[in-house]
Design an enzyme around this catalytic site. Structure first.
Site, PDB file in Angstrom:
ATOM      1  N   ASP A  18      37.736  35.964  39.214  1.00  0.00           N
ATOM      2  CA  ASP A  18      37.577  34.799  39.290  1.00  0.00           C
ATOM      3  C   ASP A  18      37.766  33.988  37.839  1.00  0.00           C
ATOM      4  O   ASP A  18      36.687  33.136  37.527  1.00  0.00           O
ATOM      5  CB  ASP A  18      36.260  34.169  39.742  1.00  0.00           C
ATOM      6  CG  ASP A  18      36.257  34.760  41.384  1.00  0.00           C
ATOM      7  OD1 ASP A  18      37.072  35.186  41.786  1.00  0.00           O
ATOM      8  OD2 ASP A  18      35.169  34.368  42.116  1.00  0.00           O
ATOM      9  N   LYS A 104      39.492  34.176  47.923  1.00  0.00           N
ATOM     10  CA  LYS A 104      38.373  34.225  48.597  1.00  0.00           C
ATOM     11  C   LYS A 104      37.673  32.958  49.037  1.00  0.00           C
ATOM     12  O   LYS A 104      37.700  32.048  48.329  1.00  0.00           O
ATOM     13  CB  LYS A 104      37.427  35.244  48.109  1.00  0.00           C
ATOM     14  CG  LYS A 104      36.626  34.862  46.665  1.00  0.00           C
ATOM     15  CD  LYS A 104      35.828  35.911  46.141  1.00  0.00           C
ATOM     16  CE  LYS A 104      35.556  35.438  44.728  1.00  0.00           C
ATOM     17  NZ  LYS A 104      34.881  34.370  44.787  1.00  0.00           N
ATOM     18  N   CYS A 143      29.733  36.875  41.591  1.00  0.00           N
ATOM     19  CA  CYS A 143      31.052  37.328  42.368  1.00  0.00           C
ATOM     20  C   CYS A 143      31.244  38.790  41.657  1.00  0.00           C
ATOM     21  O   CYS A 143      31.723  39.636  42.336  1.00  0.00           O
ATOM     22  CB  CYS A 143      32.080  36.610  42.109  1.00  0.00           C
ATOM     23  SG  CYS A 143      31.914  35.099  43.200  1.00  0.00           S
TER      24      CYS A 143
END
Ligand code: VGL
Ligand code: ZN
Length: 198
Positions: A18, A104, A143
């Site tokens: 990310d 995701k 995450c």
């Protein structure tokens, strides 16, 4: 913190979590110092690529009315809406040609911090015969943490690149606690300078 040497070998995979504009300074959900992970990950990805080892990037990829957004009753400001500038990977992130990309939390009614949740990441890693997963990116306390825990649960050796992660730290110390938790569960914490080509 342990120091040592990690010689890259077959079965190693680098996962870049990310590293998206919205998580960088100036972004919608800016992670303090988040941009500092980019040069570290770029160098690490280059080491993997030189060894012929795969690099995978994940991205948070939400619909505009995602359940994690405040206006839907969730905890976060609107961030990483699919197709927007904020959701793009950082422009200076230099992923090797052929790196895989995993999206995701793409469904409105479900959030997913882990890059394994609701994605084919587990299958991809099996296909690559991954044994050790090196993880860096954003954010340590969300995450990265969730992804590393799922990787451990999947039986992988996990190496968290501690100079290639940064935390939201909504509560001061969240990032440090996440790293301590991961270490206590068997993840190894390492810095880029400990990672050496094969
Ligand atoms: C993340 C908060 C909300 C992350 C994603 O990538 O760590 N954090 N959505
Ligand atoms: Zn999100």
């Amino acid at each position: 913190m342990t120091t040592g040497s990690l010689r890259l070998r077959k079965g190693d995979v680098l996962l870049v979590v990310d590293v998206q504009n919205d998580f960088l300074p100036g972004g919608a959900l800016a992670v303090p110092g988040g941009d500092a992970v980019i040069p570290v990950l770029d160098t690490c990805a280059e080491k993997f690529d030189r060894c012929g080892l795969p690099v995978i990037a994940s991205r948070d990829w939400h619909p505009g009315d995602h359940c994690s957004f405040r206006e839907q009753g969730g905890p976060w400001p609107v961030h990483c809406v699919a197709g927007t500038h904020g959701a793009e990977l950082a422009a200076t992130l230099a992923l090797p040609r052929g790196s895989a990309l995993v999206s995701k939390a793409t469904e409105r009614d479900r959030d997913a911090y882990s890059a394994f949740q609701g994605t084919d990441l587990g299958e991809r890693l099996k296909h690559l015969h991954c044994r050790r997963l090196f993880i860096g990116g954003l954010a340590t306390d969300y995450c990265v943490r969730a992804t590393a825990l799922d990787a451990l649960a999947a039986g992988l050796e996990v190496i968290v690149l501690e100079d290639a992660v940064r935390a939201v730290d909504a509560h001061p110390g969240d990032g440090e606690r996440a790293l301590a938790e991961l270490a206590s569960r068997g993840a190894r914490l390492a810095r880029l300078d400990e990672v050496h080509g094969g």
